[in-house]
Write an enzyme that holds these catalytic residues in place. Structure first.
Site, PDB file in Angstrom:
ATOM      1  N   LYS A 112       6.653   0.964  -3.471  1.00 35.96           N
ATOM      2  CA  LYS A 112       7.471  -0.136  -3.988  1.00 35.96           C
ATOM      3  C   LYS A 112       8.859  -0.138  -3.372  1.00 35.96           C
ATOM      4  O   LYS A 112       9.346   0.885  -2.906  1.00 35.96           O
ATOM      5  CB  LYS A 112       7.653   0.001  -5.506  1.00 35.96           C
ATOM      6  CG  LYS A 112       6.485  -0.417  -6.360  1.00 35.96           C
ATOM      7  CD  LYS A 112       6.908  -0.433  -7.820  1.00 35.96           C
ATOM      8  CE  LYS A 112       5.770  -0.928  -8.709  1.00 35.96           C
ATOM      9  NZ  LYS A 112       6.204  -1.035 -10.120  1.00 35.96           N
TER      10      LYS A 112
ATOM     11  N   ALA B  56       0.824  -1.202   0.000  1.00 32.74           N
ATOM     12  CA  ALA B  56       0.000   0.000   0.000  1.00 32.74           C
ATOM     13  C   ALA B  56       0.863   1.260   0.000  1.00 32.74           C
ATOM     14  O   ALA B  56       0.503   2.285  -0.577  1.00 32.74           O
ATOM     15  CB  ALA B  56      -0.927  -0.007   1.211  1.00 32.74           C
TER      16      ALA B  56
ATOM     17  N   ASP C 145       5.359  -2.817  14.823  1.00 30.51           N
ATOM     18  CA  ASP C 145       4.862  -3.615  13.690  1.00 30.51           C
ATOM     19  C   ASP C 145       5.813  -4.770  13.377  1.00 30.51           C
ATOM     20  O   ASP C 145       6.145  -5.018  12.210  1.00 30.51           O
ATOM     21  CB  ASP C 145       4.655  -2.741  12.454  1.00 30.51           C
ATOM     22  CG  ASP C 145       3.756  -3.422  11.410  1.00 30.51           C
ATOM     23  OD1 ASP C 145       3.016  -4.363  11.778  1.00 30.51           O
ATOM     24  OD2 ASP C 145       3.800  -3.013  10.230  1.00 30.51           O
TER      25      ASP C 145
END
Length: 345
Positions: free
Chosen positions: A37, A34, A151
């Site tokens: 790249k 999302a 995360d």
């Protein structure tokens, strides 16, 4: 150029990178999501060294996260100039037409991608303990410097080198890969949060999210410790432990694996819809209840060997997956001697 238009700019953007950064060739796409790249490039001004370039979409929330990541990476680079800890190093960064671009040392596959390409065959326990030592040491370094990653997941643990040996498993009738080198580094600091900064109510990717986050009880460094426990059991099983997208079902899976959630946590939660009479509001006889029972079992039932290596690993995972964050293993207070002896493989 904003939003969905950003990828129409990427080809032009890539072909012109050498004007702002000494990169002359784009070799391939390493990954995308999302945010944008990641591409592999050749830096001819540095003797043809290969680098990874993370290109962020020109969307405000992604740009903001990228600039936050740049600041964190700058600080980590200063604090770890000798590269003693297993955190990815930023080489440089620049802004191209609103796209934040961050250049990194080139690493191998993520541990998730290696599992996927290996038909989700678990890592050998000695390699898991080696990776655990490096992950824990890196996260301990972050916590010491007042940072929570927030995360941690197999996708954000990258192998330094993903070369492998191949062997045919006659019993399973398939080829299986074994890593030659289990050294890893932690990546993706876009959501890393300093202790003094605002703590958003929801952090971590679903399957690695700590119970205090789901119950909206606030969080601190210990949410990273829970995530590491989830990662290590996934390396051991080859698959995600808590395979769900629903918060209440997630809590029910935790209870199936780890036993009842402590009453004091359920009493304090703002998520009252999850609770009935200070217990998790869950019907074990419903279709969802049967799904949880079928797909989860008590933690110690997952052990496939009684050897000391397996026992020590599960003892560590159990301490990391303690419900109460105040009782959960603290990386700053514990010496990881059971893992240290596998630091060389």
């Amino acid at each position: 150029m904003k939003g969905g238009d950003c990828f129409s700019l990427f080809q032009c953007c890539l072909s012109n990178f050498s004007s702002v950064f000494p990169i002359d060739e784009i070799l391939c796409t390493l990954g995308e999501g999302a945010f944008g790249k990641v591409v592999e490039c050749i830096d001819h001004d540095n003797h043809g060294a290969r680098v990874a370039l993370k290109i962020i979409k020109n969307i405000d929330r992604y740009r903001e996260a990228a600039m936050s990541e740049v600041e964190v990476l700058k600080r980590l680079k200063t604090l770890d100039a000798d590269r003693r800890y297993s955190c990815v190093h930023m080489l440089d960064w620049f802004d191209y037409h609103g796209h934040v671009c961050i250049a990194f040392e080139l690493l191998g596959l993520s541990t998730y991608d290696f599992l996927k390409e290996n038909n989700f065959q678990p890592f050998p326990v000695k390699q898991i303990r080696h990776m655990a030592y490096q992950i824990i040491r890196a996260v301990k370094f972050l916590h010491k410097n007042k940072l929570t990653h927030t995360d941690l997941k197999p996708e954000n643990i990258l192998l330094i080198d993903s070369d492998y040996d191949m062997e045919y498993n006659r019993e399973k009738r398939r080829d299986e890969r074994t890593l030659k080198n289990p050294d890893v580094k932690i990546v993706d600091f876009g959501n890393a949060t300093y202790d003094h900064e605002h703590h958003t109510s929801v952090v971590s990717t679903r399957h690695y999210r700590a119970p205090e986050v789901i119950l909206d009880l606030g969080w601190d460094h210990s949410c990273d410790v829970w995530s590491i426990g989830c990662i290590l059991i996934e390396y051991y099983l080859g698959t995600t432990l808590f395979q769900t997208h629903d918060s209440k079902e997630h809590l029910a899976m935790m209870e199936r694996v780890l036993g009842p959630i402590p009453t004091n946590l359920l009493e304090k939660t703002k998520k009252r819809r999850y609770v009935h009479r200070n217990k998790l509001d869950w019907d074990i006889h419903s279709s969802a209840g049967r799904y949880v029972k079928k797909h989860c079992k008590p933690l110690k039932h997952y052990i496939v060997s009684r050897s000391e290596d397996h026992r020590l690993l599960f003892d560590l995972i159990e301490k990391m997956m303690e419900y109460d964050p105040s009782k959960r293993l603290s990386l700053e207070q514990h010496i990881l001697f059971p893992l240290k002896k596998t630091n060389k493989i």
